[in-house]
Design an enzyme around this catalytic site. Structure first.
Site, PDB file in Angstrom:
ATOM      1  N   HIS A  33      -4.663  -0.103  -5.774  1.00 52.58           N
ATOM      2  CA  HIS A  33      -6.003  -0.319  -6.315  1.00 52.58           C
ATOM      3  C   HIS A  33      -6.068  -0.041  -7.824  1.00 52.58           C
ATOM      4  CE1 HIS A  33      -7.121  -0.375  -2.102  1.00 52.58           C
ATOM      5  NE2 HIS A  33      -8.347  -0.733  -2.440  1.00 52.58           N
TER       6      HIS A  33
ATOM      7  N   CYS B 236       0.864  -1.179   0.000  1.00 53.50           N
ATOM      8  CA  CYS B 236       0.000   0.000   0.000  1.00 53.50           C
ATOM      9  C   CYS B 236       0.903   1.233   0.000  1.00 53.50           C
ATOM     10  CB  CYS B 236      -0.857  -0.047   1.262  1.00 53.50           C
ATOM     11  SG  CYS B 236      -1.892   1.408   1.495  1.00 53.50           S
TER      12      CYS B 236
ATOM     13  N   CYS C   2      -0.949   3.628  -6.502  1.00 50.69           N
ATOM     14  CA  CYS C   2      -1.886   3.067  -5.513  1.00 50.69           C
ATOM     15  C   CYS C   2      -2.192   1.655  -5.977  1.00 50.69           C
ATOM     16  CB  CYS C   2      -3.160   3.907  -5.469  1.00 50.69           C
ATOM     17  SG  CYS C   2      -4.505   3.162  -4.514  1.00 50.69           S
TER      18      CYS C   2
HETATM   19  N1  DGL Z   1      -4.163   0.799  -1.990  1.00 51.66           N
HETATM   20  C1  DGL Z   1      -3.610   1.817  -1.237  1.00 51.66           C
HETATM   21  C2  DGL Z   1      -2.430   2.506  -1.856  1.00 51.66           C
HETATM   22  O1  DGL Z   1      -1.635   1.830  -2.511  1.00 51.66           O
HETATM   23  C3  DGL Z   1      -4.510   2.684  -0.399  1.00 51.66           C
HETATM   24  C4  DGL Z   1      -5.651   3.345  -1.036  1.00 51.66           C
HETATM   25  C5  DGL Z   1      -6.610   3.894   0.006  1.00 51.66           C
HETATM   26  O2  DGL Z   1      -6.981   3.155   0.904  1.00 51.66           O
HETATM   27  O3  DGL Z   1      -6.949   5.078  -0.121  1.00 51.66           O
HETATM   28  O4  DGL Z   1      -2.228   3.672  -1.718  1.00 51.66           O
END
Ligand code: DGL
Length: 262
Positions: free
Chosen positions: A185, A73, A183
């Site tokens: 995601h 993350c 990110c």
């Molecule tokens: N997936 C995460 C990242 O790499 C966090 C995204 C979130 O929870 O806002 O930053």
């Protein structure tokens, strides 16, 4: 030789983009993955909350005797990795937007970076940009709303297309040739990016992060010699069904899912 598992965590489901590379590179290792979905998104939360959650997750992973932790993350890395490294003895692998390869590869001297507000505000991003992309035109955009879209499995929705169009437009207008996904995601939206902005080549740091974990295991002599393959243990602080639906679609190795509350 060390048979203990490797811990991996993210604010939600999408550290799975890193987990998949890890299981491929390190097929004999055992993995425990934590999705802190009850607290997702991290991108807009105060750093102190992310630090508190990261510590709780690390303590849970340590109670399961992990030998190394991958913070899959960017946001948790920006907010908490220093604190984690200062508080716990085991090795940590963090992640940050891959601005360095983008700066080296760009032919138009312009790159786009999509990340959370907290990642952009961290000193890690500022330092890396200054070090590697000082002379590169960098168009940054906070991917507001994208984490929720991926967590809710709305990847192909019109909202996903609209938001990606909005965030990539200024990058395309400035003639950027690369987009860095800062990110975990966002790689799940790669197809949408490719359709909406085909001139932007996507850079995802997930594989280099997995390779870094592999390198650290070797240098600390922590690799397993076990030949028994164990299923990946998935834990969520959110809904078990959401995690298992996501895992069924995106994880190819064997896994089991569990709910945790802390
Ligand atoms: N997936 C995460 C990242 O790499 C966090 C995204 C979130 O929870 O806002 O930053």
């Amino acid at each position: 030789m060390d048979k203990r598992p490797i811990g991996v965590f993210d604010s939600g489901l999408c550290g799975i983009s890193v987990l998949n590379h890890l299981t491929e590179l390190l097929p004999s290792e055992e993995f425990i993955y934590i999705a802190d979905s009850a607290w997702c998104p991290y991108g807009t939360k105060p750093y102190k909350d992310i630090q508190m959650r990261s510590k709780k997750i690390v303590e849970f992973l340590l109670s399961k005797s992990v030998k190394l932790i991958v913070v899959a993350c960017n946001t948790a890395t920006a907010a908490a990795i220093e604190l984690l490294r200062n508080n716990y003895e085991i090795p940590f692998v963090g992640m940050e937007p891959a601005i360095k390869p983008a700066a080296l590869l760009t032919k138009t001297n312009t790159v786009g970076v999509l990340a959370t507000k907290n990642t952009f505000e961290g000193s890690l991003f500022k330092e890396t940009s200054t070090k590697y992309a000082k002379n590169v035109n960098t168009i940054i955009r906070v991917g507001e709303g994208l984490v929720e879209i991926v967590e809710e499995n709305q990847i192909e929705s019109s909202e996903a297309y609209d938001l990606i169009r909005k965030y990539t437009k200024p990058m395309c207008e400035a003639n950027a040739d690369y987009i860095v996904l800062g990110c975990t995601h966002y790689p799940f939206l790669t197809k949408v990016i490719e359709k909406v902005a085909p001139k932007l080549k996507v850079i995802d740091p997930a594989l280099p992060v997995a390779k870094r974990a592999q390198q650290l295991l070797k240098s600390y002599d922590l690799c397993t010699d076990s030949s028994i393959k164990k299923p990946v243990q998935l834990y969520t602080t959110g809904l078990d069904k959401v995690l298992s639906d996501f895992a069924s679609k995106h994880i190819e190795v064997e896994w089991v899912s569990n709910y945790i509350d802390f």
